[in-house]
Design a protein around this motif. Structure first.
Motif, short mmCIF file in Angstrom:
data_model
loop_
_atom_site.label_atom_id
_atom_site.label_comp_id
_atom_site.label_asym_id
_atom_site.label_seq_id
_atom_site.Cartn_x
_atom_site.Cartn_y
_atom_site.Cartn_z
N MET A 190 50.17 31.06 37.11
CA MET A 190 49.07 31.15 38.08
C MET A 190 48.13 32.29 37.68
SD MET A 190 51.01 30.59 41.72
CE MET A 190 52.14 31.94 41.42
N LYS A 191 46.84 32.04 37.84
CA LYS A 191 45.85 33.07 37.54
C LYS A 191 45.53 33.85 38.82
CE LYS A 191 41.17 33.94 35.97
NZ LYS A 191 39.82 33.39 35.74
N LEU A 192 45.80 35.15 38.79
CA LEU A 192 45.54 36.00 39.94
C LEU A 192 44.35 36.93 39.72
CD1 LEU A 192 49.22 36.88 40.82
CD2 LEU A 192 47.64 35.70 42.33
N SER A 193 43.85 37.03 38.50
CA SER A 193 42.78 37.98 38.21
C SER A 193 41.46 37.52 38.84
CB SER A 193 42.61 38.16 36.71
OG SER A 193 42.25 36.95 36.09
N VAL A 194 40.67 38.50 39.27
CA VAL A 194 39.34 38.23 39.84
C VAL A 194 38.35 39.21 39.23
CG1 VAL A 194 40.28 37.39 42.04
CG2 VAL A 194 39.68 39.81 41.80
N LYS A 195 37.07 38.88 39.31
CA LYS A 195 36.03 39.78 38.83
C LYS A 195 35.17 40.23 40.00
CE LYS A 195 35.32 39.13 33.92
NZ LYS A 195 34.33 38.81 32.85
N ILE A 196 35.03 41.55 40.10
CA ILE A 196 34.16 42.14 41.11
C ILE A 196 33.09 42.92 40.37
CG2 ILE A 196 33.99 43.69 43.10
CD1 ILE A 196 35.72 41.35 43.76
N ALA A 197 31.86 42.48 40.44
CA ALA A 197 30.74 43.16 39.77
C ALA A 197 31.00 43.37 38.29
CB ALA A 197 30.47 44.50 40.47
N GLY A 198 31.58 42.37 37.64
CA GLY A 198 31.84 42.45 36.21
C GLY A 198 33.09 43.20 35.83
N VAL A 199 33.77 43.78 36.81
CA VAL A 199 35.01 44.53 36.55
C VAL A 199 36.19 43.61 36.86
CG1 VAL A 199 36.42 46.53 37.16
CG2 VAL A 199 33.91 46.71 37.14
N GLU A 200 37.07 43.43 35.89
CA GLU A 200 38.20 42.53 36.10
C GLU A 200 39.35 43.26 36.77
OE1 GLU A 200 41.09 39.51 33.59
OE2 GLU A 200 38.95 39.64 33.15
N TRP A 201 39.82 42.69 37.86
CA TRP A 201 41.02 43.17 38.54
C TRP A 201 42.16 42.23 38.17
CZ3 TRP A 201 39.96 44.53 44.39
CH2 TRP A 201 38.83 45.34 44.49
N LYS A 202 43.35 42.76 37.98
CA LYS A 202 44.49 41.91 37.61
C LYS A 202 44.93 41.01 38.76
CE LYS A 202 46.70 45.62 36.54
NZ LYS A 202 47.69 46.62 36.08
N ASN A 203 44.57 41.39 39.98
CA ASN A 203 44.81 40.55 41.17
C ASN A 203 43.84 41.00 42.25
OD1 ASN A 203 46.20 42.66 42.88
ND2 ASN A 203 47.64 42.57 41.18
N PRO A 204 43.72 40.26 43.34
CA PRO A 204 42.66 40.56 44.32
C PRO A 204 43.02 41.59 45.39
CG PRO A 204 43.73 38.50 44.91
CD PRO A 204 44.39 38.97 43.65
N ILE A 205 43.98 42.47 45.11
CA ILE A 205 44.46 43.41 46.14
C ILE A 205 44.05 44.84 45.83
CG2 ILE A 205 46.45 44.19 47.48
CD1 ILE A 205 46.10 41.17 47.55
N THR A 206 43.46 45.53 46.80
CA THR A 206 43.25 46.97 46.74
C THR A 206 43.70 47.59 48.06
OG1 THR A 206 41.69 48.77 46.23
CG2 THR A 206 40.85 46.95 47.58
N THR A 207 43.72 48.90 48.09
CA THR A 207 44.01 49.62 49.32
C THR A 207 42.69 49.96 50.01
OG1 THR A 207 44.01 51.68 48.05
CG2 THR A 207 46.15 50.62 48.45
N ALA A 208 42.68 50.02 51.30
CA ALA A 208 41.45 50.37 52.02
C ALA A 208 41.29 51.89 52.03
CB ALA A 208 41.50 49.84 53.45
N SER A 209 40.05 52.32 51.94
CA SER A 209 39.75 53.75 51.92
C SER A 209 40.36 54.47 53.11
CB SER A 209 38.23 53.94 51.93
OG SER A 209 37.91 55.30 52.09
N GLY A 210 40.92 55.63 52.83
CA GLY A 210 41.47 56.47 53.88
C GLY A 210 42.89 56.17 54.27
N THR A 211 43.53 55.20 53.60
CA THR A 211 44.88 54.82 54.03
C THR A 211 45.97 55.22 53.05
OG1 THR A 211 44.69 52.59 53.07
CG2 THR A 211 43.97 52.89 55.35
N VAL A 212 45.61 55.59 51.82
CA VAL A 212 46.62 56.12 50.88
C VAL A 212 46.11 57.41 50.22
CG1 VAL A 212 47.67 53.87 50.40
CG2 VAL A 212 45.81 54.69 48.94
N ASN A 213 45.13 58.07 50.87
CA ASN A 213 44.45 59.24 50.31
C ASN A 213 43.93 58.87 48.93
OD1 ASN A 213 43.36 61.75 50.28
ND2 ASN A 213 45.27 62.87 50.04
#
Length: 302
Positions: free
Chosen positions: A1-24
């Motif tokens: 399965m392909k999990l990688s996505v592109k955000i503004a030309g930057v490739e992420w290995k999958n579509p998950i990030t942390t929200a600002s302020g929640t992991v410092n």
């Protein structure tokens, strides 16, 4: 399965990030979660100089979530470059720094210094936090000021710029279009909803700042609606957030039009929530015979 996505030309290995302020900036959470496994990590807000933050108490529980008013407490951009950027350079994932300021000049200064420092992949403009007294939150309420801050920051950096939008704006669609027209490379939505609680025994507001930002599952329906609306009028990618506690929540955002999602409040309950969400998305794709996560983006838009 392909999990990688592109955000503004930057490739992420999958579509998950942390929200600002929640992991410092991630260092404190690194004993509990391997950030190398995520698509990206997003830092807490960074300003030009030290920001003291809000009066205490800063956090209170609410039905289906919490209300917080941290006030973007941080030591300033120079301390961030010294103390936190080296951690970003050590991990194999996309690094996003949340940028804030008292005025647009400060946003530009922070963006410029972070660009010069290197080791950072993307910038997220915090123009929508309800816990910043005085004015910064209002930038994201108005399409003209949103357009100005995005345009001016884009002039001082070659990094992709993400505009983080407010559900408290009168018309989030109008603000989203203004951010795109000014050159924003992606959008984050939504930030927290302006909220408060009152202590009925003391007959006083619970939070020291009186108002704060409501986050958690209680705001998810508002966030889903916002992503669904905005996805139909902009061409740039959307990072969806707001009440994602499990994979099913994240999938709703993706189906509504988000290319990626951010896990926020859930991190306070479960430090490895982001990885649990990722594993759940993989299980959903396998169950439904989906080979590429990008095929799910906007699939529910009628």
């Amino acid at each position: 399965m392909k999990l990688s996505v592109k955000i503004a030309g930057v490739e992420w290995k999958n579509p998950i990030t942390t929200a600002s302020g929640t992991v410092n900036s991630g260092k404190e959470y690194s004993p509990y979660i391997d950030f190398n496994l995520l698509g990206a990590i997003t830092s807490k807000g960074v300003s030009g100089k030290e920001w003291k933050g809000s009066k205490v108490p800063r956090v209170t529980e609410s039905y289906g979530g919490m209300i917080s008013s941290i006030g973007v407490q941080n030591l300033g951009v120079e301390a961030f470059i010294r103390n936190d950027v080296p951690f970003f350079r050590r991990i194999d994932t996309v690094s996003i720094v949340n940028v804030c300021g008292h005025d647009i000049d400060e946003y530009c200064h922070v963006a410029s210094r972070l660009t010069e420092a290197g080791g950072i992949d993307m910038l997220e403009l915090n123009i929508s936090s309800p816990s910043m007294p005085g004015g910064p939150m209002h930038i994201g309420h108005d399409w003209k000021s949103t357009e100005e801050v995005v345009r001016r920051v884009k002039a001082v950096t070659n990094l992709p710029v993400i505009a983080k939008l407010s559900p408290n704006a009168y018309d989030i669609v109008e603000v989203a279009k203004a951010a795109e027209n000014a050159g924003a490379d992606a959008l984050s939505l939504i930030n927290t909803l302006s909220a408060m609680r009152i202590d009925i025994e003391r007959k006083r507001p619970v939070l020291g700042n009186i108002f704060g930002g409501l986050s958690g599952p209680a705001i998810k329906p508002v966030a889903i609606r916002s992503v669904y609306q905005v996805a139909q009028v902009v061409k740039i990618p959307i990072i969806g957030m707001g009440g994602i506690m499990r994979a099913e929540d994240a999938i709703e955002f993706i189906l509504a039009g988000a290319t990626a999602i951010a896990v926020g409040t859930a991190n306070f309950v479960n430090p490895r929530a982001s990885l649990d969400v990722l594993e759940g998305i993989e299980a959903y794709m396998e169950k439904h015979g989906v080979d590429d996560v990008n095929d799910l983006v906007g699939a529910a838009i009628l």
